[in-house]
Design a protein around this motif. Structure first.
Motif, PDB file in Angstrom:
ATOM      1  N   THR A  20       3.513   2.020   0.674  1.00 18.16           N
ATOM      2  CA  THR A  20       2.669   1.053   1.378  1.00 18.16           C
ATOM      3  C   THR A  20       2.154  -0.016   0.421  1.00 18.16           C
ATOM      4  OG1 THR A  20       2.000   2.740   2.968  1.00 18.16           O
ATOM      5  CG2 THR A  20       0.596   0.793   2.794  1.00 18.16           C
ATOM      6  N   LEU A  21       1.635   0.417  -0.719  1.00 18.14           N
ATOM      7  CA  LEU A  21       1.114  -0.551  -1.694  1.00 18.14           C
ATOM      8  C   LEU A  21       2.233  -1.380  -2.309  1.00 18.14           C
ATOM      9  CD1 LEU A  21      -1.615   1.619  -3.395  1.00 18.14           C
ATOM     10  CD2 LEU A  21      -1.973  -0.383  -1.967  1.00 18.14           C
ATOM     11  N   ARG A  22       3.363  -0.746  -2.582  1.00 19.52           N
ATOM     12  CA  ARG A  22       4.509  -1.478  -3.148  1.00 19.52           C
ATOM     13  C   ARG A  22       4.948  -2.577  -2.180  1.00 19.52           C
ATOM     14  NH1 ARG A  22       9.470  -1.085  -1.850  1.00 19.52           N
ATOM     15  NH2 ARG A  22       9.368   1.018  -0.958  1.00 19.52           N
ATOM     16  N   ASN A  23       5.076  -2.224  -0.904  1.00 26.74           N
ATOM     17  CA  ASN A  23       5.473  -3.214   0.105  1.00 26.74           C
ATOM     18  C   ASN A  23       4.432  -4.314   0.256  1.00 26.74           C
ATOM     19  OD1 ASN A  23       8.020  -2.171   0.877  1.00 26.74           O
ATOM     20  ND2 ASN A  23       7.024  -0.601   2.102  1.00 26.74           N
ATOM     21  N   ALA A  24       3.159  -3.947   0.194  1.00 28.24           N
ATOM     22  CA  ALA A  24       2.085  -4.937   0.317  1.00 28.24           C
ATOM     23  C   ALA A  24       2.123  -5.951  -0.825  1.00 28.24           C
ATOM     24  CB  ALA A  24       0.731  -4.237   0.355  1.00 28.24           C
ATOM     25  N   LYS A  25       2.555  -5.499  -1.993  1.00 29.46           N
ATOM     26  CA  LYS A  25       2.674  -6.393  -3.156  1.00 29.46           C
ATOM     27  C   LYS A  25       3.985  -7.172  -3.131  1.00 29.46           C
ATOM     28  CE  LYS A  25      -1.097  -4.778  -5.185  1.00 29.46           C
ATOM     29  NZ  LYS A  25      -2.255  -5.519  -5.588  1.00 29.46           N
TER      30      LYS A  25
END
Length: 79
Positions: free
Chosen positions: A20-25
């Motif tokens: 989730t965080l990787r995609n958000a970045k």
């Protein structure tokens, strides 16, 4: 003492929101792999919960995403 701690920890399930965080970045697994010097397969395994990273690798992943590792990896709630 250490033996007791290890036994207690083996029953704890660790969850993560790395994907989730990787995609958000805006990073792909391959891009995160290049930023961290960790393989894409390793990152995939962590995201799917196949493996739990060591503290040092969790910090490497968190730093690459500009997060604290405690915001990515956490104890799952049991139901």
């Amino acid at each position: 003492m250490w033996y007791y701690i290890c036994i207690q920890l083996k029953d704890i399930k660790i969850c993560n929101n790395l994907a989730t965080l990787r995609n958000a970045k805006g990073y792909t697994q391959v891009e995160l792999s290049k930023l961290t010097n960790l393989s894409q397969q390793y990152i995939s395994n962590v995201e799917r919960g196949v493996i739990v990273p060591s503290i040092s690798k969790a910090i490497i992943l968190a730093d690459a995403l500009g997060e604290c590792y405690c915001n990515i990896f956490y104890k799952c709630e049991t139901s």
